[in-house]
Write an enzyme that holds these catalytic residues in place. Structure first.
Site, short mmCIF file in Angstrom:
data_model
loop_
_atom_site.label_atom_id
_atom_site.label_comp_id
_atom_site.label_asym_id
_atom_site.label_seq_id
_atom_site.Cartn_x
_atom_site.Cartn_y
_atom_site.Cartn_z
N ARG A 250 2.37 -1.47 -3.99
CA ARG A 250 1.47 -0.38 -3.60
C ARG A 250 1.91 0.94 -4.22
O ARG A 250 3.10 1.25 -4.27
CB ARG A 250 1.40 -0.27 -2.08
CG ARG A 250 0.83 -1.52 -1.44
CD ARG A 250 0.89 -1.48 0.07
NE ARG A 250 -0.03 -0.49 0.63
CZ ARG A 250 -0.17 -0.28 1.93
NH1 ARG A 250 0.54 -0.98 2.79
NH2 ARG A 250 -1.01 0.63 2.36
N ARG B 9 -4.81 -7.77 8.25
CA ARG B 9 -6.18 -7.49 8.69
C ARG B 9 -7.19 -8.46 8.08
O ARG B 9 -8.18 -8.81 8.72
CB ARG B 9 -6.55 -6.04 8.40
CG ARG B 9 -5.61 -5.06 9.10
CD ARG B 9 -6.14 -3.65 9.17
NE ARG B 9 -5.07 -2.72 9.49
CZ ARG B 9 -4.58 -2.51 10.72
NH1 ARG B 9 -5.07 -3.19 11.74
NH2 ARG B 9 -3.61 -1.63 10.92
N ARG C 118 -8.34 -5.08 -0.53
CA ARG C 118 -9.15 -5.57 0.59
C ARG C 118 -10.62 -5.69 0.23
O ARG C 118 -11.32 -6.56 0.76
CB ARG C 118 -8.98 -4.66 1.81
CG ARG C 118 -7.69 -4.88 2.54
CD ARG C 118 -7.58 -4.06 3.81
NE ARG C 118 -6.29 -4.32 4.45
CZ ARG C 118 -5.72 -3.52 5.32
NH1 ARG C 118 -6.31 -2.38 5.66
NH2 ARG C 118 -4.57 -3.84 5.86
N ASP D 296 -9.24 1.11 8.09
CA ASP D 296 -8.61 -0.19 8.33
C ASP D 296 -9.55 -1.19 8.96
O ASP D 296 -9.21 -2.38 9.06
CB ASP D 296 -7.38 -0.02 9.22
CG ASP D 296 -6.23 0.66 8.51
OD1 ASP D 296 -6.11 0.48 7.28
OD2 ASP D 296 -5.46 1.36 9.18
N SER E 214 -6.34 11.39 3.15
CA SER E 214 -5.22 10.49 3.44
C SER E 214 -4.35 11.09 4.53
O SER E 214 -3.67 12.09 4.31
CB SER E 214 -4.38 10.23 2.19
OG SER E 214 -3.19 9.52 2.53
N GLN F 174 -1.73 9.70 5.61
CA GLN F 174 -0.34 9.45 5.24
C GLN F 174 0.21 10.56 4.34
O GLN F 174 1.33 11.02 4.53
CB GLN F 174 -0.21 8.09 4.54
CG GLN F 174 -0.45 6.92 5.48
CD GLN F 174 -0.30 5.59 4.78
OE1 GLN F 174 -0.04 5.52 3.58
NE2 GLN F 174 -0.48 4.51 5.53
N ARG G 175 5.33 7.35 14.30
CA ARG G 175 5.58 8.79 14.45
C ARG G 175 6.46 9.08 15.67
O ARG G 175 7.29 9.99 15.63
CB ARG G 175 4.24 9.52 14.55
CG ARG G 175 3.47 9.55 13.22
CD ARG G 175 1.97 9.76 13.43
NE ARG G 175 1.24 9.98 12.18
CZ ARG G 175 0.81 9.02 11.38
NH1 ARG G 175 1.07 7.75 11.67
NH2 ARG G 175 0.14 9.30 10.28
N LYS H 114 -4.66 -1.00 -0.37
CA LYS H 114 -4.05 -1.35 0.92
C LYS H 114 -3.07 -2.51 0.70
O LYS H 114 -2.61 -2.74 -0.41
CB LYS H 114 -5.15 -1.69 1.94
CG LYS H 114 -5.94 -0.47 2.41
CD LYS H 114 -5.07 0.41 3.30
CE LYS H 114 -5.83 1.58 3.88
NZ LYS H 114 -4.98 2.37 4.80
N SER I 89 0.20 3.55 14.15
CA SER I 89 0.39 4.89 13.59
C SER I 89 1.22 5.77 14.53
O SER I 89 2.14 6.47 14.10
CB SER I 89 -0.97 5.55 13.33
OG SER I 89 -1.69 4.87 12.34
#
Length: 451
Positions: free
Chosen positions: A133, A406, A362, A331, A178, A180, A33, A358, A29
């Site tokens: 997605r 993951r 998941r 996650d 979220s 995001q 950024r 995701k 993450s």
């Protein structure tokens, strides 16, 4: 025609004690950024510890395509030092080609925020997983600035983004927790005159706010009359280049951490792990279950809390994991489910609807894989219920990971504590977030191998 890359099946056998001191790759993450804000800053930003996985490299390529100059130098110990020469806020150039984000959902959604308020047109695509997605929950608030988006049904990639030349400041209340969505709106606000405000009823990871402040943006935090957090950004700042030390990714650290808890007599130290309060839900949960995890040398690096984690093998007990904890560990539920499978008693994990959108579904993938390995597991709406017996799971299954890194790593950890080996059908996706995972784990003593 380029031939397809063949699958890379991996197998994990029951392990002897794990031991050693390791540092997992940099936080994904924060890496995304750092590249984006470095690309919008004036001057040269130096980044150490950047995650050099496929997802982050896709973001680097996208920023280069829009005018940032990005370079990597290697130090004597083989670590990469990245430099980013930024173009300034408002200085992004229209890319000459399609921006292929691979499997990088974070990269794609945050990039949409940058694009939305620049006078340019860009086309984003990705791999099969990313193209499946939904993006509508990001594009809807970004359209309020004046941007337009044309994608496939359901707002899926490939998608054309037409940024606005005259962005309007926005006040947006995030309907579902979220980071995001919040971050995309804040990044769009960078090149928007006036003040952009995000209202967040449930706190999510705040890496964007921390890094905006690190680069010199003016942010104001507050509360509205309903108790929600308000984040107000003053637009069109001059961001200043700043050095960034990326901490080890707590989401990646989760896999060797849980392995050390579960494999009897293990003792592992994880160095320099990010300890952002909105990212440590797994650590809190495992400690509630009885895990022996000591937090050593807590410190601040580039605005982010960091610590070393000393982990010893522990007997776990099932607990209730409240829905309110989901944003701080969304996650980590696949690997928590593996821990729950080895605990004594029932673990109920509530509020997991976000797992369905995701890299794969998941929630279904975890339940299906655990059941195939002999674990008593049920899904009740958005709740995952794992009935642990405090004994070694049967294992013996081949788990389909559906291009989800993951899921793959979680079931390899399960194989380390199962009576029979566990196989994942394809380990290629692991490189998106954790390049060197197998090498690092085998260095601790874990019997994981390519088959």
């Amino acid at each position: 025609m380029v031939p397809p890359i063949p699958p890379r099946p991996l197998r994990a056998h029951r392990s002897t004690p794990l031991s050693g001191r390791i540092r997992v790759p940099g936080d994904k993450s924060i890496s995304h950024r750092a590249l984006m804000l470095g690309g919008l800053a004036v001057g040269r930003t130096e980044i150490r510890g950047l995650l050099e996985g496929e997802d982050v490299i896709a973001t680097a390529h996208a920023m280069e395509a829009m005018g940032a100059r990005i370079d990597r130098q290697e130090t004597a110990d083989g670590a990469g030092v990245w430099t980013v020469d930024g173009v300034g806020v408002g200085g992004l150039a229209e890319p000459a080609d399609v921006l292929d984000m691979g499997n990088a959902g974070t990269g794609a959604r945050l990039l949409m925020g940058l694009l939305a308020t620049h006078d340019l047109t860009a086309i984003l695509t990705g791999d099969a997983s990313l193209r499946g997605r939904p993006m509508k929950r990001v594009t809807d608030p970004l359209a309020l600035f004046g941007a337009s988006f044309v994608g496939r049904s359901g707002g899926r990639l490939p998608m054309a983004v037409r940024g606005t030349a005259t962005p309007l400041p926005v006040s947006y209340r995030v309907p579902v927790p979220s980071a995001q969505v919040k971050s995309a709106v804040l990044l769009a606000g960078l090149n928007t005159p006036g003040e952009t405000t995000v209202i967040e009823p449930v706190a999510t990871r705040d890496h964007t706010e921390r890094m905006l402040g690190h680069f010199g943006a003016a942010l104001r935090l507050g509360r509205d009359d309903q108790g929600a957090t308000t984040i107000t950004l003053t637009g069109q700042p001059e961001l200043r280049a700043a050095p960034v030390e990326v901490p080890a990714d707590p989401s990646s650290a989760a896999f060797p951490l849980v392995a050390a808890v579960l494999v009897p007599e293990s003792h592992v130290t994880l160095a320099g792990v990010g300890m952002n309060p909105q990212r440590i839900g797994l650590i809190d949960t495992l400690r509630e279950m009885g895990a022996d995890i000591l937090i050593r040398d807590p410190r601040i690096e580039a605005g982010e809390p960091v610590a070393d984690l000393e982990v010893r093998a522990s007997a776990l007990t099932g607990i209730e994991v409240p829905a309110a904890r989901a944003p701080s560990m969304i996650d980590e539920y696949p690997i928590l489910a593996v821990a729950a499978a080895c605990a004594r008693g029932t673990t109920r994990m509530h509020g997991l609807g976000e797992l369905r959108v995701k890299e794969s579904d998941r929630l279904s993938a975890v339940a299906t894989g655990l059941a195939a390995c002999g674990v008593d597991v049920t899904v009740d709406g958005d709740t995952l219920i794992v009935h642990g017996k405090g004994t070694v799971p049967k294992g013996g299954a081949t788990v389909a990971v559906n291009l989800d890194h993951r899921i793959g790593m979680a079931f390899l950890v399960l194989g380390l504590v199962s009576a029979e080996a566990v196989t994942i059908d394809d380990g290629r996706a692991i490189d998106t977030s954790f390049p060197g995972f197998v090498t690092l784990m085998t260095g601790l003593g874990a019997p994981i191998s390519l088959i």
